[in-house]
Design an enzyme around this catalytic site. Structure first.
Site, PDB file in Angstrom:
ATOM      1  N   GLU A 183     -29.230 -17.047  11.109  1.00 26.95           N
ATOM      2  CA  GLU A 183     -28.407 -16.139  10.292  1.00 26.95           C
ATOM      3  C   GLU A 183     -28.007 -16.853   9.000  1.00 26.95           C
ATOM      4  O   GLU A 183     -28.414 -16.458   7.903  1.00 26.95           O
ATOM      5  CB  GLU A 183     -27.161 -15.678  11.070  1.00 26.95           C
ATOM      6  N   GLU A 224     -32.401 -14.279  20.649  1.00 30.89           N
ATOM      7  CA  GLU A 224     -32.491 -13.711  22.004  1.00 30.89           C
ATOM      8  C   GLU A 224     -33.291 -14.583  22.972  1.00 30.89           C
ATOM      9  O   GLU A 224     -33.596 -14.158  24.086  1.00 30.89           O
ATOM     10  CB  GLU A 224     -33.116 -12.303  21.936  1.00 30.89           C
ATOM     11  N   ASP A 267     -29.856  -7.812  13.719  1.00 31.06           N
ATOM     12  CA  ASP A 267     -28.499  -8.249  13.358  1.00 31.06           C
ATOM     13  C   ASP A 267     -27.617  -7.021  13.153  1.00 31.06           C
ATOM     14  O   ASP A 267     -28.012  -6.061  12.520  1.00 31.06           O
ATOM     15  CB  ASP A 267     -28.567  -9.061  12.058  1.00 31.06           C
ATOM     16  N   ASP A 280     -32.103  -4.795  20.545  1.00 30.39           N
ATOM     17  CA  ASP A 280     -32.213  -6.261  20.374  1.00 30.39           C
ATOM     18  C   ASP A 280     -33.468  -6.762  21.087  1.00 30.39           C
ATOM     19  O   ASP A 280     -34.251  -7.555  20.564  1.00 30.39           O
ATOM     20  CB  ASP A 280     -31.015  -6.966  21.030  1.00 30.39           C
ATOM     21  N   ASP A 336     -33.367 -13.820  13.736  1.00 32.71           N
ATOM     22  CA  ASP A 336     -32.427 -12.933  14.429  1.00 32.71           C
ATOM     23  C   ASP A 336     -33.122 -11.580  14.430  1.00 32.71           C
ATOM     24  O   ASP A 336     -33.196 -10.925  13.388  1.00 32.71           O
ATOM     25  CB  ASP A 336     -31.099 -12.890  13.643  1.00 32.71           C
TER      26      ASP A 336
HETATM   27  P1  AHG Z   1     -25.691  -9.901  15.906  1.00 39.38           P
HETATM   28  O1  AHG Z   1     -25.708  -8.414  16.061  1.00 39.38           O
HETATM   29  O2  AHG Z   1     -27.034 -10.473  15.564  1.00 39.38           O
HETATM   30  O3  AHG Z   1     -25.035 -10.596  17.090  1.00 39.38           O
HETATM   31  O4  AHG Z   1     -24.774 -10.247  14.633  1.00 39.38           O
HETATM   32  C1  AHG Z   1     -23.543  -9.670  14.548  1.00 39.38           C
HETATM   33  C2  AHG Z   1     -22.706 -10.452  13.580  1.00 39.38           C
HETATM   34  C3  AHG Z   1     -22.955 -10.062  12.123  1.00 39.38           C
HETATM   35  O5  AHG Z   1     -23.978  -9.164  11.935  1.00 39.38           O
HETATM   36  C4  AHG Z   1     -21.662  -9.444  11.687  1.00 39.38           C
HETATM   37  O6  AHG Z   1     -21.319  -9.820  10.385  1.00 39.38           O
HETATM   38  C5  AHG Z   1     -20.661  -9.988  12.676  1.00 39.38           C
HETATM   39  O7  AHG Z   1     -21.361 -10.185  13.882  1.00 39.38           O
HETATM   40  C6  AHG Z   1     -19.550  -9.011  12.900  1.00 39.38           C
HETATM   41  O8  AHG Z   1     -18.628  -9.722  13.700  1.00 39.38           O
HETATM   42  P2  AHG Z   1     -17.263  -8.986  14.158  1.00 39.38           P
HETATM   43  O9  AHG Z   1     -17.700  -7.908  15.106  1.00 39.38           O
HETATM   44  O10 AHG Z   1     -16.486 -10.099  14.809  1.00 39.38           O
HETATM   45  O11 AHG Z   1     -16.606  -8.453  12.913  1.00 39.38           O
HETATM   46 MN    MN Z   2     -26.904 -11.497  13.825  1.00 41.15          MN
HETATM   47 MN    MN Z   3     -28.918 -10.330  16.638  1.00 42.38          MN
END
Ligand code: AHG
Ligand code: MN
Ligand code: MN
Length: 338
Positions: free
Chosen positions: A278, A93, A117, A69, A114
């Site tokens: 997002e 971030e 992701d 990240d 983002d």
């Molecule tokens: P990020 O890694 O940028 O924080 O995004 C994560 C998000 C997205 O990519 C995904 O659909 C969702 O989090 C998954 O959430 P759960 O783990 O709650 O299923």
């Molecule tokens: Mn994300």
């Molecule tokens: Mn992210």
């Protein structure tokens, strides 16, 4: 076979359609493609470069930050802020808006991104991505104001994502359809591989983290139950797919036809996914591909943001299914009030 079309050639051709264009957008997209190559290179060697695993702290969102990240954020910031095309950036971030340093030239665009992701999937070598949205700076002075930063998705002039998967693919739109470019390491170029992507008419896939159905708002679980059980032949083979990387789930659903759902819950009354970097960019892409995106009550692109890291409930994919989800949410909200 189509003649080889690099992303740069595609951008120059798009630029010709805008006589007023000064070439800044082409330059900006070229820099985003560069950042995607650099991030992709690190992602592809994650297991070897000691970039796996947690960075040992959380970000402004309270999410455990992974080393990739930070690396992806550093690359995106460095490339964009030195590109001479941006006035400011917003990153998942970064707690605050970031502007180019005094030495770096500024440009007319605001970029929300983002950088990485799907972070929880990094250590398992599952597809992850980068998401970006591009606005024009609109306030009259050189100052960066909320008017510049908190624009509704309808004001996007371009948006896209990169999927770091079996291949690295950059998908974007500047309002003239959605086009996909696959990275060919042999040339070091993104080559046009998916011209004018359109989401298929029929919803073949639904994507939702069903471990949370009991916490969803009234109507959400009933919506999923309905689309699972439709008898019309065209819907008979619907299946579920949940990668847990928003970019990968949405990219697959755009190509195959599907709907992705991340509703609000009692604990997260505005949902988990972030509007600026997002939901709005992906909503722009999916609408350009013939689909739709909603909170269940409001179309994502119509929302005027209040804050940088604002979260929204998210339903995105086939237009009919998004409209159907909105009708379920409305119907069950009415029942509750009755
Ligand atoms: P990020 O890694 O940028 O924080 O995004 C994560 C998000 C997205 O990519 C995904 O659909 C969702 O989090 C998954 O959430 P759960 O783990 O709650 O299923
Ligand atoms: Mn994300
Ligand atoms: Mn992210």
């Amino acid at each position: 076979m189509e003649p080889i079309r690099t992303i740069h050639r595609h951008l120059l051709e798009q630029e010709k359609k805008h006589p007023e264009a000064a070439g800044d957008f082409t330059q900006l997209m070229g820099q985003i493609a560069l950042a995607a190559k650099i991030i992709g290179n690190s992602v592809n060697k994650a297991g070897l470069l000691d970039v796996l695993g947690g960075a040992g702290h959380t970000n402004v969102q309270g999410d455990a930050v992974q080393k990739l990240d930070i690396l992806a954020n550093t690359i995106m910031k460095d490339v964009l802020l030195r590109s001479g095309t941006v006035a400011a950036i917003v990153s998942e971030e970064e707690e605050e808006v970031v502007i180019p340093s005094a030495e770096d030239p500024r440009g007319p665009y605001i970029v929300h991104f983002d950088p990485l992701d799907g972070s929880t999937n990094i250590d398992a070598n599952v597809s992850i991505g980068t998401i970006f949205g591009i606005y024009r700076k609109i306030s009259p002075t050189s100052e960066i104001t909320d008017e510049d930063i908190l624009q509704p998705g309808r004001s996007l002039i371009g948006a896209g994502y990169v999927v770091y998967g079996a291949s690295t693919m950059l998908v974007f739109s500047s309002g003239d359809g959605v086009h996909g470019f696959t990275y060919d390491p042999a040339y070091g170029e993104f080559l046009l591989s998916h011209r004018d992507i359109r989401i298929p008419d029929v919803c073949k896939i639904y994507s939702a983290n069903e471990s949370r159905t009991t916490h969803w708002p009234p109507g959400a679980e009933e919506f999923i139950a309905h689309i699972k059980s439709r008898s019309e032949p065209r819907y008979r083979n619907i299946t579920t797919r949940w990668i847990g990387s928003l970019v990968a789930d949405v990219h697959r659903n755009i190509l195959y036809g599907g709907v992705f759902l991340y509703p609000e819950t009692e604990n997260d009354p505005t949902g988990k996914l972030r509007l600026l970097y997002e939901c709005a960019p992906l909503a722009y892409i999916v609408e350009q591909a013939g689909g739709a995106a909603s909170t269940g009550k409001l179309r994502i692109l119509d929302i005027v943001p209040d804050t940088l890291h604002q979260r929204v409930p998210f339903c995105i994919g086939n237009r009919d299914e998004v409209a159907l989800y909105e009708s379920y949410i409305a119907e069950f909200a009415k029942k509750l009030q009755a």
